[in-house]
Design a protein around this motif. Structure first.
Motif, mmCIF file in Angstrom:
data_model
loop_
_atom_site.group_PDB
_atom_site.id
_atom_site.type_symbol
_atom_site.label_atom_id
_atom_site.label_comp_id
_atom_site.label_asym_id
_atom_site.label_seq_id
_atom_site.Cartn_x
_atom_site.Cartn_y
_atom_site.Cartn_z
ATOM 1 N N SER A 83 52.875 -8.919 -8.042
ATOM 2 C CA SER A 83 53.964 -9.128 -7.077
ATOM 3 C C SER A 83 55.173 -9.862 -7.649
ATOM 4 N N PRO A 84 55.026 -10.844 -8.555
ATOM 5 C CA PRO A 84 56.236 -11.479 -9.103
ATOM 6 C C PRO A 84 57.118 -10.496 -9.861
ATOM 7 N N TYR A 85 56.495 -9.527 -10.533
ATOM 8 C CA TYR A 85 57.260 -8.550 -11.300
ATOM 9 C C TYR A 85 57.950 -7.540 -10.388
ATOM 10 N N LEU A 86 57.303 -7.197 -9.288
ATOM 11 C CA LEU A 86 57.936 -6.318 -8.303
ATOM 12 C C LEU A 86 59.110 -7.024 -7.635
ATOM 13 N N ALA A 87 58.962 -8.319 -7.372
ATOM 14 C CA ALA A 87 60.011 -9.063 -6.664
ATOM 15 C C ALA A 87 61.311 -9.112 -7.455
ATOM 16 N N ILE A 88 61.231 -9.286 -8.782
ATOM 17 C CA ILE A 88 62.453 -9.366 -9.589
ATOM 18 C C ILE A 88 62.807 -8.026 -10.221
ATOM 19 N N GLY A 89 61.976 -7.019 -9.980
ATOM 20 C CA GLY A 89 62.275 -5.691 -10.505
ATOM 21 C C GLY A 89 61.897 -5.499 -11.961
ATOM 22 N N ALA A 90 61.039 -6.359 -12.515
ATOM 23 C CA ALA A 90 60.538 -6.131 -13.862
ATOM 24 C C ALA A 90 59.571 -4.948 -13.871
ATOM 25 N N LEU A 91 59.092 -4.605 -12.700
ATOM 26 C CA LEU A 91 58.198 -3.477 -12.488
ATOM 27 C C LEU A 91 58.654 -2.777 -11.226
ATOM 28 N N SER A 92 58.574 -1.460 -11.199
ATOM 29 C CA SER A 92 59.003 -0.728 -10.004
ATOM 30 C C SER A 92 57.806 -0.237 -9.214
ATOM 31 N N ALA A 93 58.033 0.016 -7.923
ATOM 32 C CA ALA A 93 56.982 0.583 -7.082
ATOM 33 C C ALA A 93 56.555 1.943 -7.621
ATOM 34 N N ARG A 94 57.509 2.714 -8.128
ATOM 35 C CA ARG A 94 57.175 4.033 -8.675
ATOM 36 C C ARG A 94 56.225 3.910 -9.860
ATOM 37 N N GLN A 95 56.476 2.938 -10.723
ATOM 38 C CA GLN A 95 55.592 2.744 -11.875
ATOM 39 C C GLN A 95 54.179 2.389 -11.430
#
Length: 499
Positions: free
Chosen positions: A259-271
């Motif tokens: 979740s921290p990576y999703l919050a700042i966009g280091a990881l995307s939901a699509r990925q």
């Protein structure tokens, strides 16, 4: 008088990539569109510390952003794109900052990815208007969600207000269009001026600056691209299958912690969805025994809350989704609020969870529900106090999910169930931390308490020797009071509508 010859070479125009909550090079729609423009690209991240304070952003999240920007800077440099970091007070100052960049570096067009909270949308409107006035172009892409807001609607073309039918419609849409991470373009325009920017002209501004914000250490969360991708892959390969059985037990390392990576966009939901469906193709089947499907549903909850936030500006403005809950008579007890924040309520699992939050900036999702229910139902405290406290602490804080979760727990939001969504903190503790393993990890003063009393230590005959408080409330009494308060609020609201 001799005059030096004037250069007739026109200035090279650039495209600006404005990074916000999308701190990645892979699967970044705005970046790909900037590259596809054929113009040399300059990237920029604009810090707004006063706005962060107004939005109660945690110091850990800002520290995570700073560290992640160092990684993104190198990744962009590898494809000949310099990254500037700038700082202005708040969103109101952003349009002038963007215009100054455009003038300084001959920027013709600005690319970014859309954000859904109301303040961010107003900021973007102001930036777009300022750019148009300067004869500049503006392109804002949908990227934060796998399916863009407005794409999952009822037959009446309205936003869903209940999760399960939304999820079913979301899945239908997802399977129909096969949303996948966007492929990076390798056609990066390179020019001598771009080389100059990387090597000298703006090199001093390319240093990732320390933002003027009170930060906390985020080192528990690596920011290297390989580590983040490995965490995603390892979860999908080793934990997702068992997610249904393990996700509710905080002493078990059974959640993704992405979740921290999703919050700042280091990881995307699509990925996330691509990795999950590749590893567990059956996860798209609606089967509650399927661990992959249950985790997919958590990703869809994130989409649901962001789509709601985008469609209903009230959710960005401290207002409840259920209008009648404006009239709930919240209790004001600052001592109780302080006890909840510090993890000294006398309810061990609640306290362990709050101490985990204070120490790490993260909390297990089951515990988020338990602690939020405790604040709003056992303490009958305004949910907005808890929402704000979580945002100030969470490394993964983002408005849509935090607001959605708090309103769900407080029964002021969607799927509202005020009459039976009152978690018993003791039975929740017995069910999800049966041996008190998580409790003892975070409340060392309870290590000597026997297992049979670990969930209610005040009942133990040796409690007097333990440095731990008595329960601050009586759950049974507060449950009755909370339910009655909601009923009275609803009755009064309906009587006003009929009047």
């Amino acid at each position: 008088m001799n005059l030096a010859p004037q250069s007739t070479t026109p200035a090279v125009e650039h495209a600006l990539l404005w990074l916000r909550a999308d701190l990645r090079v892979t699967d970044n729609t705005a970046l790909n569109r900037a590259i596809a423009s054929g113009l040399p690209v300059i990237a920029a991240y604009i810090a707004t510390p006063m706005q962060w304070y107004q939005h109660h952003i945690s110091g850990r999240q800002i520290d995570l952003i700073e560290r992640r920007l160092l990684v993104v800077k190198q990744q962009l440099k590898d494809i000949n794109i310099p990254l500037l970091t700038l700082e202005c007070d708040d969103f109101q100052a952003v349009p002038d900052t963007i215009i100054n960049l455009c003038q300084q570096y001959q920027i013709k067009v600005v690319y970014c990815n859309r954000q859904h909270p109301w303040n961010e949308k107003q900021r973007d409107i102001a930036v777009e208007q300022a750019l148009i006035a300067q004869d500049k172009q503006w392109h804002c892409s949908d990227d934060y969600c796998a399916l863009p807001p407005g794409s999952v609607l009822t037959k009446q073309q309205q936003m869903y207000k209940v999760f399960t039918p939304y999820r079913n419609a979301w899945l239908t849409q997802f399977l129909k269009h096969n949303y996948q991470p966007v492929t990076n373009s390798d056609k990066v325009t390179f020019s001598q001026q771009c080389l100059n920017l990387l090597e000298g002209d703006i090199a001093t501004n390319c240093n990732i600056q320390t933002f003027h914000y009170t930060k906390q250490d985020s080192l528990l969360w690596p920011v290297d691209e390989g580590v983040i991708q490995q965490r995603l892959q390892m979860f999908c390969e080793t934990k997702a299958e068992y997610y249904q059985q393990q996700r509710d037990f905080p002493a078990i390392d059974g959640t993704s912690c992405l979740s921290p990576y999703l919050a700042i966009g280091a990881l995307s939901a699509r990925q996330c969805l691509a990795a999950l469906t590749e590893t567990l193709p059956q996860c798209v089947e609606i089967n509650k025994e399927n661990g992959g499907f249950v985790w997919l549903s958590e990703v869809v909850w994130r989409e649901f809350y962001n789509h709601l936030l985008d469609s209903d500006d009230r959710l960005s403005k401290n207002q409840p989704f259920q209008p009648y809950t404006h009239h709930v008579q919240w209790l004001e007890n600052s001592d109780h609020v302080h006890a909840w924040q510090q993890g000294i309520t006398g309810f061990p699992l609640v306290d362990a969870a709050m101490r985990q939050l204070a120490a790490t900036g993260w909390m297990h999702n089951r515990l988020r529900m338990i602690t939020a229910s405790f604040l709003t139902k056992d303490m009958l405290c305004d949910w907005r106090i808890g929402e704000r406290w979580f945002m100030q602490q969470l490394i993964d804080g983002e408005l849509a999910s935090n607001n959605g979760g708090w309103q769900w727990a407080a029964s002021t939001g969607t799927d509202a169930q005020p009459y039976f969504r009152v978690f018993n903190p003791t039975t929740q503790s017995e069910r999800f931390d049966p041996n008190g393993e998580f409790i003892r990890q975070w409340i060392p003063e309870l290590k000597s308490v026997p297992d049979q009393y670990i969930h209610a230590p005040s009942l133990w005959s040796g409690f007097g020797s333990v440095d731990y408080p008595l329960p601050i409330v009586d759950h049974k009494q507060m449950r009755v009071l909370a339910i009655d308060s909601y009923k009275q609020a609803k009755t009064w609201h309906e009587s006003q509508r009929e009047a």
